[in-house]
Design a protein around this motif. Structure first.
Motif, PDB file in Angstrom:
ATOM      1  N   ILE A 162       0.857  -1.180   0.000  1.00 60.89           N
ATOM      2  CA  ILE A 162       0.000   0.000   0.000  1.00 60.89           C
ATOM      3  C   ILE A 162       0.895   1.233   0.000  1.00 60.89           C
ATOM      4  O   ILE A 162       1.799   1.362   0.839  1.00 60.89           O
ATOM      5  CB  ILE A 162      -0.949   0.007   1.207  1.00 60.89           C
ATOM      6  CG1 ILE A 162      -1.897  -1.192   1.120  1.00 60.89           C
ATOM      7  CG2 ILE A 162      -1.747   1.303   1.262  1.00 60.89           C
ATOM      8  CD1 ILE A 162      -2.865  -1.308   2.270  1.00 60.89           C
ATOM      9  N   THR A 163       0.633   2.127  -0.944  1.00 61.65           N
ATOM     10  CA  THR A 163       1.467   3.303  -1.161  1.00 61.65           C
ATOM     11  C   THR A 163       0.612   4.549  -1.005  1.00 61.65           C
ATOM     12  O   THR A 163      -0.544   4.575  -1.437  1.00 61.65           O
ATOM     13  CB  THR A 163       2.064   3.272  -2.580  1.00 61.65           C
ATOM     14  OG1 THR A 163       2.690   2.013  -2.797  1.00 61.65           O
ATOM     15  CG2 THR A 163       3.088   4.383  -2.781  1.00 61.65           C
ATOM     16  N   ASN A 164       1.175   5.589  -0.377  1.00 59.61           N
ATOM     17  CA  ASN A 164       0.436   6.847  -0.267  1.00 59.61           C
ATOM     18  C   ASN A 164       0.679   7.703  -1.504  1.00 59.61           C
ATOM     19  O   ASN A 164       1.436   7.326  -2.406  1.00 59.61           O
ATOM     20  CB  ASN A 164       0.785   7.590   1.029  1.00 59.61           C
ATOM     21  CG  ASN A 164       2.254   7.997   1.101  1.00 59.61           C
ATOM     22  OD1 ASN A 164       2.949   8.088   0.084  1.00 59.61           O
ATOM     23  ND2 ASN A 164       2.744   8.246   2.303  1.00 59.61           N
ATOM     24  N   THR A 165       0.058   8.874  -1.563  1.00 55.69           N
ATOM     25  CA  THR A 165       0.149   9.713  -2.758  1.00 55.69           C
ATOM     26  C   THR A 165       1.516  10.353  -2.936  1.00 55.69           C
ATOM     27  O   THR A 165       1.811  10.906  -3.990  1.00 55.69           O
ATOM     28  CB  THR A 165      -0.919  10.823  -2.718  1.00 55.69           C
ATOM     29  OG1 THR A 165      -0.793  11.563  -1.495  1.00 55.69           O
ATOM     30  CG2 THR A 165      -2.311  10.236  -2.808  1.00 55.69           C
ATOM     31  N   ASN A 169       5.825   3.685   0.500  1.00 53.90           N
ATOM     32  CA  ASN A 169       5.179   2.455   0.929  1.00 53.90           C
ATOM     33  C   ASN A 169       4.853   2.554   2.416  1.00 53.90           C
ATOM     34  O   ASN A 169       5.739   2.731   3.246  1.00 53.90           O
ATOM     35  CB  ASN A 169       6.088   1.252   0.697  1.00 53.90           C
ATOM     36  CG  ASN A 169       6.240   0.908  -0.764  1.00 53.90           C
ATOM     37  OD1 ASN A 169       5.577   1.491  -1.625  1.00 53.90           O
ATOM     38  ND2 ASN A 169       7.101  -0.032  -1.076  1.00 53.90           N
ATOM     39  N   THR A 187      -4.639   0.701   6.935  1.00 50.76           N
ATOM     40  CA  THR A 187      -4.621   2.130   6.586  1.00 50.76           C
ATOM     41  C   THR A 187      -5.182   2.931   7.759  1.00 50.76           C
ATOM     42  O   THR A 187      -6.386   2.993   7.959  1.00 50.76           O
ATOM     43  CB  THR A 187      -5.458   2.386   5.321  1.00 50.76           C
ATOM     44  OG1 THR A 187      -6.760   1.840   5.515  1.00 50.76           O
ATOM     45  CG2 THR A 187      -4.817   1.717   4.115  1.00 50.76           C
ATOM     46  N   TYR A 193      -4.991   6.024  -1.318  1.00 50.35           N
ATOM     47  CA  TYR A 193      -3.870   5.094  -1.354  1.00 50.35           C
ATOM     48  C   TYR A 193      -3.907   4.294  -2.654  1.00 50.35           C
ATOM     49  O   TYR A 193      -4.944   4.192  -3.313  1.00 50.35           O
ATOM     50  CB  TYR A 193      -3.938   4.112  -0.174  1.00 50.35           C
ATOM     51  CG  TYR A 193      -3.899   4.759   1.188  1.00 50.35           C
ATOM     52  CD1 TYR A 193      -2.684   5.020   1.818  1.00 50.35           C
ATOM     53  CD2 TYR A 193      -5.072   5.102   1.837  1.00 50.35           C
ATOM     54  CE1 TYR A 193      -2.646   5.614   3.071  1.00 50.35           C
ATOM     55  CE2 TYR A 193      -5.049   5.701   3.087  1.00 50.35           C
ATOM     56  CZ  TYR A 193      -3.829   5.950   3.707  1.00 50.35           C
ATOM     57  OH  TYR A 193      -3.801   6.542   4.944  1.00 50.35           O
ATOM     58  N   LYS A 209      -7.039   1.862  -6.573  1.00 48.24           N
ATOM     59  CA  LYS A 209      -7.057   2.931  -5.561  1.00 48.24           C
ATOM     60  C   LYS A 209      -7.902   2.540  -4.383  1.00 48.24           C
ATOM     61  O   LYS A 209      -8.896   1.827  -4.512  1.00 48.24           O
ATOM     62  CB  LYS A 209      -7.593   4.229  -6.178  1.00 48.24           C
ATOM     63  CG  LYS A 209      -6.619   4.914  -7.090  1.00 48.24           C
ATOM     64  CD  LYS A 209      -7.222   6.203  -7.615  1.00 48.24           C
ATOM     65  CE  LYS A 209      -8.364   5.913  -8.577  1.00 48.24           C
ATOM     66  NZ  LYS A 209      -8.932   7.171  -9.110  1.00 48.24           N
TER      67      LYS A 209
END
Length: 212
Positions: A162-165, A169, A187, A193, A209
């Motif tokens: 899971i990666t943020n904007t 990671n 999250t 994300y 997303k």
């Protein structure tokens, strides 16, 4: 890794905006969209159709004909995530129309930088979607305490990232297809994300997303 981050950056800044050429009519007869408006820092919580028409008239550089079409066919406009603290989501509105206005919004002089259809499997708010290859399902999105990942049992072992904007990671782990993965526990903060799932057998990867 550098190449993956560049692809993610392009996805978030460009390709995401125009990922679909047309929308499909919903069961209620309407065409429904999410749109991100660029030229107002934080939309009023009571943002409505009149505000939207004023916005595209001011910033959209649209023809008189296109403005007339929007004014005639758009039925309802509202702020999609009124309580969100995430800058990206603060400027997202929901639009209901009785005709497909997607092509018009695409030509709005970049005043709308993201326009997505609610029936699009990669969009901001799809209750249930299924990918063709990994058969990945998110049971509820935006995420709440019941949201979990369900994957085809044939995919025996897989990894999720899971990666943020910002391209960071925030979570990475490996699972079996029989594991229960509740996204609300992963999250912690509200926001947008990118979820990436990789089949550890053949390295097939899919992304979508997530909204919290």
């Amino acid at each position: 890794m550098k190449d993956k981050l560049m692809i993610l950056f392009l996805f978030m800044t460009i390709d995401l905006s125009f990922a679909q050429l047309n929308c499909y009519q919903q069961n209620n007869g309407l065409y429904q969209y999410y749109a991100k408006l660029e030229n107002i820092p934080n939309l009023n919580s009571n943002f409505n159709k009149t505000d939207f028409m004023n916005y595209v008239t001011t910033y959209g550089n649209m023809t008189t004909g296109n403005l007339s079409t929007l004014n005639t066919n758009v039925i309802l406009v509202s702020k999609s995530f009124p309580t969100s603290q995430t800058p990206f989501l603060q400027n997202v509105v929901s639009i209901d129309s009785d005709s497909d206005i997607y092509p018009i919004i695409l030509n709005s002089n970049n005043s709308v930088t993201t326009i997505e259809c609610r029936n699009n499997p990669i969009l901001l708010n799809v209750q249930n979607f299924e990918k063709k290859n990994l058969k990945l399902t998110i049971t509820k999105n935006p995420i709440d305490e019941t949201s979990k990942i369900v994957i085809d049992p044939k995919v025996r072992f897989f990894k999720i990232v899971i990666t943020n904007t910002a391209g960071q990671n925030i979570y990475e782990n490996q699972f079996k297809s029989t594991d229960s993965i509740f996204l609300n526990e992963i999250t912690q903060d509200r926001g947008l994300y990118i979820l990436t799932v990789t089949d550890l057998n053949d390295n097939q990867t899919e992304s979508t997303k997530l909204i919290k």
